[in-house]
Design a protein around this motif. Structure first.
Motif, PDB file in Angstrom:
ATOM      1  N   ALA A 164     -17.049 -11.153  -3.041  1.00 21.21           N
ATOM      2  CA  ALA A 164     -16.644 -10.057  -2.162  1.00 21.21           C
ATOM      3  C   ALA A 164     -15.923 -10.599  -0.929  1.00 21.21           C
ATOM      4  N   LYS A 165     -16.403 -11.699  -0.389  1.00 23.20           N
ATOM      5  CA  LYS A 165     -15.741 -12.303   0.768  1.00 23.20           C
ATOM      6  C   LYS A 165     -14.360 -12.816   0.386  1.00 23.20           C
ATOM      7  N   ALA A 166     -14.231 -13.427  -0.779  1.00 21.98           N
ATOM      8  CA  ALA A 166     -12.937 -13.940  -1.226  1.00 21.98           C
ATOM      9  C   ALA A 166     -11.955 -12.795  -1.450  1.00 21.98           C
ATOM     10  N   GLU A 167     -12.421 -11.705  -2.033  1.00 24.40           N
ATOM     11  CA  GLU A 167     -11.545 -10.554  -2.256  1.00 24.40           C
ATOM     12  C   GLU A 167     -11.123  -9.926  -0.933  1.00 24.40           C
ATOM     13  N   ALA A 168     -12.036  -9.853   0.016  1.00 25.23           N
ATOM     14  CA  ALA A 168     -11.700  -9.303   1.325  1.00 25.23           C
ATOM     15  C   ALA A 168     -10.662 -10.175   2.024  1.00 25.23           C
ATOM     16  N   GLU A 169     -10.777 -11.483   1.897  1.00 23.10           N
ATOM     17  CA  GLU A 169      -9.806 -12.396   2.502  1.00 23.10           C
ATOM     18  C   GLU A 169      -8.428 -12.229   1.859  1.00 23.10           C
ATOM     19  N   LEU A 170      -8.390 -12.101   0.542  1.00 23.52           N
ATOM     20  CA  LEU A 170      -7.110 -11.874  -0.129  1.00 23.52           C
ATOM     21  C   LEU A 170      -6.485 -10.557   0.314  1.00 23.52           C
ATOM     22  N   TRP A 171      -7.307  -9.537   0.476  1.00 18.49           N
ATOM     23  CA  TRP A 171      -6.797  -8.237   0.905  1.00 18.49           C
ATOM     24  C   TRP A 171      -6.228  -8.330   2.322  1.00 18.49           C
ATOM     25  N   ARG A 172      -6.930  -9.065   3.200  1.00 12.78           N
ATOM     26  CA  ARG A 172      -6.421  -9.230   4.566  1.00 12.78           C
ATOM     27  C   ARG A 172      -5.092  -9.966   4.562  1.00 12.78           C
TER      28      ARG A 172
END
Length: 62
Positions: free
Chosen positions: A24-32
């Motif tokens: 979830a953290k990795a996906e949030a970083e990619l989204w940012r």
């Protein structure tokens, strides 16, 4: 034997939650990164990803 099985189930659950949290953290970083404003001017790349034609030569069909 039951205690060992219960311990394995608990450990598996903890590892599963940790992995989901990292994903979830990795996906949030990619989204940012994908939605962050760009520092580059829009004249070099259009918003759809293609390279725009030069303004000076765009009207000439030589």
């Amino acid at each position: 034997m039951k205690k060992l099985l219960a311990l394995a189930v608990i450990a598996g659950g903890v590892l599963f939650v940790i992995k989901r949290n990292k994903d979830a953290k990795a996906e949030a970083e990619l989204w940012r990164e994908a939605t962050a404003p760009s520092d580059k001017p829009f004249s070099t790349v259009s918003t759809n990803g293609s390279t725009p034609a030069k303004a000076a030569g765009a009207g000439h069909n030589n």
